[in-house]
Scaffold this active site. Structure first.
Site, PDB file in Angstrom:
ATOM      1  N   ASN A   1       0.853  -1.172   0.000  1.00 49.96           N
ATOM      2  CA  ASN A   1       0.000   0.000   0.000  1.00 49.96           C
ATOM      3  C   ASN A   1       0.901   1.238   0.000  1.00 49.96           C
ATOM      4  O   ASN A   1       1.709   1.418   0.902  1.00 49.96           O
ATOM      5  CB  ASN A   1      -0.915  -0.024   1.223  1.00 49.96           C
TER       6      ASN A   1
ATOM      7  N   HIS B   1      -3.433   0.513  -3.374  1.00 46.69           N
ATOM      8  CA  HIS B   1      -3.492  -0.499  -2.317  1.00 46.69           C
ATOM      9  C   HIS B   1      -2.424  -1.545  -2.635  1.00 46.69           C
ATOM     10  O   HIS B   1      -1.886  -1.577  -3.751  1.00 46.69           O
ATOM     11  CB  HIS B   1      -4.865  -1.150  -2.292  1.00 46.69           C
TER      12      HIS B   1
ATOM     13  N   GLU C   1      -2.535  -4.747  -3.326  1.00 46.08           N
ATOM     14  CA  GLU C   1      -2.836  -5.598  -4.477  1.00 46.08           C
ATOM     15  C   GLU C   1      -2.705  -4.826  -5.777  1.00 46.08           C
ATOM     16  O   GLU C   1      -2.157  -5.341  -6.769  1.00 46.08           O
ATOM     17  CB  GLU C   1      -4.255  -6.176  -4.364  1.00 46.08           C
TER      18      GLU C   1
ATOM     19  N   SER D   1      -7.537  -9.126   3.815  1.00 45.94           N
ATOM     20  CA  SER D   1      -8.698  -9.412   2.975  1.00 45.94           C
ATOM     21  C   SER D   1      -8.922  -8.265   1.981  1.00 45.94           C
ATOM     22  O   SER D   1      -8.957  -7.102   2.376  1.00 45.94           O
ATOM     23  CB  SER D   1      -9.922  -9.588   3.886  1.00 45.94           C
TER      24      SER D   1
ATOM     25  N   CYS E   1     -10.231  -5.376  -0.436  1.00 45.76           N
ATOM     26  CA  CYS E   1     -11.350  -4.430  -0.477  1.00 45.76           C
ATOM     27  C   CYS E   1     -12.110  -4.575  -1.795  1.00 45.76           C
ATOM     28  O   CYS E   1     -11.695  -5.325  -2.685  1.00 45.76           O
ATOM     29  CB  CYS E   1     -10.805  -3.007  -0.324  1.00 45.76           C
TER      30      CYS E   1
ATOM     31  N   CYS F   1      -9.813  -3.807  -4.960  1.00 45.91           N
ATOM     32  CA  CYS F   1      -8.821  -4.850  -5.250  1.00 45.91           C
ATOM     33  C   CYS F   1      -9.502  -6.146  -5.675  1.00 45.91           C
ATOM     34  O   CYS F   1      -9.011  -6.854  -6.565  1.00 45.91           O
ATOM     35  CB  CYS F   1      -7.926  -5.058  -4.043  1.00 45.91           C
TER      36      CYS F   1
ATOM     37  N   ASP G   1      -8.334   4.942   4.128  1.00 51.78           N
ATOM     38  CA  ASP G   1      -7.899   3.895   3.212  1.00 51.78           C
ATOM     39  C   ASP G   1      -9.052   2.974   2.806  1.00 51.78           C
ATOM     40  O   ASP G   1      -9.101   2.523   1.672  1.00 51.78           O
ATOM     41  CB  ASP G   1      -6.770   3.070   3.841  1.00 51.78           C
TER      42      ASP G   1
END
Length: 146
Positions: free
Chosen positions: A39, A50, A52, A77, A79, A82, A142
């Protein structure tokens, strides 16, 4: 611990050391990391980097056949943003470090045929709990909360 989750954790730790949010990710194709990221919203003043998304960016342009054979490892996990990228590029499996501090779109991913594995890695939980306690306003920004 799996070497690829370890690489994602190292990315998260790098982000934290840079003053950012401790979430890291790697994309693995046929046993080799093709993209890694963390991130970098704070560091780059970005709305979308982010962990990912940074890993996708750093993997560069890949044919659909590569993504169809890849696994995405992420410390948290994913979002909605992503998860959308995971679906868009046809990643068939996601390995998640933890979902105790934040539950992303795992049901969406599973519902669209993505294999989702959650490890509940202690280091991932520890990093996020510490960060959220120290910087709740940045964390809420975020994940899009006020």
């Amino acid at each position: 611990m799996n070497e690829f989750m370890q690489a994602a954790i190292e990315e998260a730790e790098k982000g934290l050391a840079e003053g950012g949010i401790p979430i890291g990710s790697v994309i693995v194709h046929r046993g080799r990391i093709i993209g890694r990221g963390h991130n970098r919203r704070v560091q780059q003043g970005s709305a979308v980097l982010h962990g990912e998304m940074d890993a996708f960016e750093n993997a560069g342009r890949q044919p659909a056949s590569v993504y169809a054979e890849s696994i995405l490892y992420t410390t948290l996990s994913p979002c909605p943003m992503c998860s959308g990228a995971i679906l868009l590029y046809g990643i068939p499996k996601v390995v998640i470090g933890e979902n105790r501090t934040f539950m992303g779109e795992e049901l969406l991913l599973r519902g669209r045929g993505v294999e989702v594995e959650v490890l509940q890695e202690a280091r991932c939980v520890e990093m996020m709990r510490g960060f959220i306690a120290e910087s709740p306003e940045l964390w809420n920004e975020d994940i899009g909360e006020t």
